[in-house]
Design a protein around this motif. Structure first.
Motif, PDB file in Angstrom:
ATOM      1  N   ALA A 345       0.655  -1.182  -0.048  1.00 30.53           N
ATOM      2  CA  ALA A 345       0.004   0.027   0.001  1.00 30.53           C
ATOM      3  C   ALA A 345       0.936   1.421  -0.044  1.00 30.53           C
ATOM      4  O   ALA A 345       0.502   2.315  -0.815  1.00 30.53           O
ATOM      5  CB  ALA A 345      -1.017  -0.068   1.212  1.00 30.53           C
ATOM      6  N   ARG A 346       2.159   1.147   0.841  1.00 32.80           N
ATOM      7  CA  ARG A 346       2.771   2.365   0.897  1.00 32.80           C
ATOM      8  C   ARG A 346       3.317   2.747  -0.571  1.00 32.80           C
ATOM      9  O   ARG A 346       3.724   3.871  -0.667  1.00 32.80           O
ATOM     10  CB  ARG A 346       3.944   2.163   1.697  1.00 32.80           C
ATOM     11  N   ALA A 347       3.844   1.577  -1.172  1.00 37.71           N
ATOM     12  CA  ALA A 347       4.174   1.809  -2.623  1.00 37.71           C
ATOM     13  C   ALA A 347       3.292   2.321  -3.683  1.00 37.71           C
ATOM     14  O   ALA A 347       3.808   2.797  -4.489  1.00 37.71           O
ATOM     15  CB  ALA A 347       5.020   0.306  -2.914  1.00 37.71           C
ATOM     16  N   GLY A 348       2.092   2.369  -3.281  1.00 40.34           N
ATOM     17  CA  GLY A 348       1.147   2.854  -4.262  1.00 40.34           C
ATOM     18  C   GLY A 348       0.966   1.975  -5.614  1.00 40.34           C
ATOM     19  O   GLY A 348       0.447   2.280  -6.375  1.00 40.34           O
ATOM     20  N   ASP A 349       1.255   0.658  -5.401  1.00 39.21           N
ATOM     21  CA  ASP A 349       1.247  -0.202  -6.435  1.00 39.21           C
ATOM     22  C   ASP A 349      -0.254  -0.731  -6.483  1.00 39.21           C
ATOM     23  O   ASP A 349      -0.953  -1.124  -5.686  1.00 39.21           O
ATOM     24  CB  ASP A 349       1.993  -1.686  -6.023  1.00 39.21           C
ATOM     25  N   GLN A 350      -0.588  -1.027  -7.841  1.00 47.64           N
ATOM     26  CA  GLN A 350      -2.186  -1.618  -8.147  1.00 47.64           C
ATOM     27  C   GLN A 350      -1.896  -2.727  -8.894  1.00 47.64           C
ATOM     28  O   GLN A 350      -2.966  -3.022  -9.472  1.00 47.64           O
ATOM     29  CB  GLN A 350      -2.754  -0.393  -8.781  1.00 47.64           C
ATOM     30  N   SER A 351      -0.782  -3.590  -8.601  1.00 44.23           N
ATOM     31  CA  SER A 351      -0.543  -4.713  -9.561  1.00 44.23           C
ATOM     32  C   SER A 351      -1.763  -5.704  -9.480  1.00 44.23           C
ATOM     33  O   SER A 351      -2.231  -6.484 -10.207  1.00 44.23           O
ATOM     34  CB  SER A 351       0.720  -5.280  -9.571  1.00 44.23           C
ATOM     35  N   VAL A 352      -2.149  -5.794  -7.813  1.00 44.02           N
ATOM     36  CA  VAL A 352      -3.219  -6.899  -7.554  1.00 44.02           C
ATOM     37  C   VAL A 352      -4.475  -6.582  -8.228  1.00 44.02           C
ATOM     38  O   VAL A 352      -5.210  -7.410  -8.338  1.00 44.02           O
ATOM     39  CB  VAL A 352      -3.190  -7.072  -5.939  1.00 44.02           C
ATOM     40  N   LEU A 353      -4.934  -5.222  -7.968  1.00 40.57           N
ATOM     41  CA  LEU A 353      -5.994  -4.741  -8.564  1.00 40.57           C
ATOM     42  C   LEU A 353      -6.369  -5.024  -9.919  1.00 40.57           C
ATOM     43  O   LEU A 353      -7.210  -5.636 -10.324  1.00 40.57           O
ATOM     44  CB  LEU A 353      -6.307  -3.467  -8.264  1.00 40.57           C
ATOM     45  N   ALA A 354      -4.978  -4.798 -10.967  1.00 37.16           N
ATOM     46  CA  ALA A 354      -5.238  -5.104 -12.133  1.00 37.16           C
ATOM     47  C   ALA A 354      -5.386  -6.728 -12.546  1.00 37.16           C
ATOM     48  O   ALA A 354      -6.215  -7.036 -13.403  1.00 37.16           O
ATOM     49  CB  ALA A 354      -3.998  -4.373 -13.073  1.00 37.16           C
TER      50      ALA A 354
END
Length: 415
Positions: A345-354
């Motif tokens: 979450a801190r990294a702002g990653d959205q890979s799992v959502l995609a």
């Protein structure tokens, strides 16, 4: 009976009966066909028009009750040898006929559609059908009381408007939208509500003619107010209850096994199609043992599940399977009090959502989603569109992307 037909032929409200019949049946048939073959949703959809019929019932009852308030009408009626209840009963029965006939017609159409397969859960249908009838009788009694207490020019407007407020602005279950398997109408409470509404109607018949007479007649007025209070109390009690998960459920073997309520048997074929599409997915995607329809799992003091079939959407089931597979795949991120997810979450990653949106569309068989997402922040919206776009590319490219995404997230955040 002859008196009833005489009143029916004389009342101007009879001209609205065909329009109300068409309106009720149209409202039933223009709903999505997800309710076909589901008794609970069939009953809920068929009683939905009770909202509009109730508005008409409250206004028409107020108009009908106030029509005898004029002095030139009151005086001859007072001179009649028949008591007020006997004199007023045919008018009230005529009004109920005009209100209930369209409702019965809509219920008959809905019943015929689902009765062809006769699925489990008929008591759900019966409960919702009686719930709508109770609401219409209550609306009629409420409008009749207002018609006796208010001037003729205000009674119908106040009756219709207050009935709208009671249904839309106040949290009540006078009318419901859906009848999912996880909810059960409480038949005894619904019958009690219907009985209280009928008692209110009967009490209104004892009110003397004329607003001034009503205000002076303490005993009949007190009886009506008592009946009204009892009806409000009965209507305030929630008649739709949560059902505990059944001992035996319908599970389509996977993995993951998709478990449904017995009343959701019609969705077995849908579950089989989703599981067939899941067979070609990369092995890196972990398969949970079971995925549950909402209300089948007891957790944290309440009945939960992974997906709901309130609208019969294949996308809803696909979304539940996709999210449970994602949770199982990235279970390592939950170790050490979700330290991995905090890092993600801190990294702002959205890979799992995609990945989840790709998987959802893949399991649903492609095409346009059955829902519209709005108000999603920019990075999340971009991830959603990326995942959905990936589901339209060649299978080999999809699998390479999925494997790479899973490996990247696990190695970066979940080790």
């Amino acid at each position: 009976m002859s008196t009833f037909w005489l009143h029916l032929r004389c009342t101007p409200l009879r001209w609205l009966l065909p329009a109300l019949l068409v309106l009720d049946v149209a409202l039933v048939l223009t709903r999505d066909d997800f309710w076909h073959g589901l008794w609970g949703d069939t009953g809920a959809v068929a009683q939905g028009p009770a909202l509009y019929l109730g508005i008409f019932a409250a206004g028409a009852a107020a108009w009908s009750a106030a029509s005898h308030d004029r002095p030139e009408v009151v005086e001859p009626l007072h001179a009649m040898p028949r008591p007020t209840p006997r004199a007023e009963l045919p008018r009230l029965i005529t009004l109920l006929f005009i209100v209930l006939m369209p409702y019965v017609a809509g219920q008959a159409v809905a019943f015929t559609i689902t009765a062809r397969t006769w699925p489990p859960g008929f008591t759900q249908y019966l409960g919702y059908a009686l719930l709508g009838a109770a609401s219409l009788v209550l609306a009629t009694g409420w409008g009749w009381l207002l018609g006796r207490l208010l001037p003729a020019r205000w009674g119908p407007l106040v009756g219709a408007f207050t009935w709208i407020i009671a249904n839309l602005a106040v949290k009540t279950d006078l009318v419901v939208v859906n009848g999912p398997a996880r909810e059960q109408p409480d038949l005894p409470l619904i019958v009690l509500r219907l009985t209280a509404a009928v008692v209110l109607l009967g009490a209104c018949l004892w009110l003397p003619l004329g607003r001034q007479s009503v205000r002076r007649a303490s005993l009949p007025t007190a009886a009506v107010l008592l009946a009204l209070a009892s009806t409000i109390y009965a209507s305030g009690a929630s008649v739709i209850t949560k059902r505990p998960g059944p001992e035996s459920m319908t599970c389509v073997k996977g993995p993951p096994a998709i478990c449904l309520w017995p009343e959701e048997e019609k969705y077995r074929a849908m579950a089989e199609q989703i599981l067939a599409r899941a067979e070609g997915l990369p092995q890196e995607l972990a398969r949970p043992e079971k995925v549950y329809s909402f209300g089948l799992v007891w957790k944290e003091g309440q009945w939960l599940g992974d997906f709901d079939m309130d609208s019969g959407s294949e996308w809803a089931m696909a979304d539940g399977v996709a999210r449970t597979m994602s949770e199982k795949t990235f279970a390592a991120c939950k170790d050490d009090d979700f330290a991995g997810w905090d890092k993600y979450a801190r990294a702002g990653d959205q890979s799992v959502l995609a990945l989840e949106r790709w998987l959802e569309k893949r399991l649903a068989g492609g095409g346009k989603p059955a829902y519209v997402e709005s108000g999603v922040p920019g990075p999340e919206a971009a991830a959603i569109e990326k995942g959905k776009a990936m589901a339209d590319k060649p299978a080999a490219e999809q699998e390479r992307w999925a494997r790479h995404t899973i490996q990247f997230v696990l190695e970066t955040y979940c080790d």
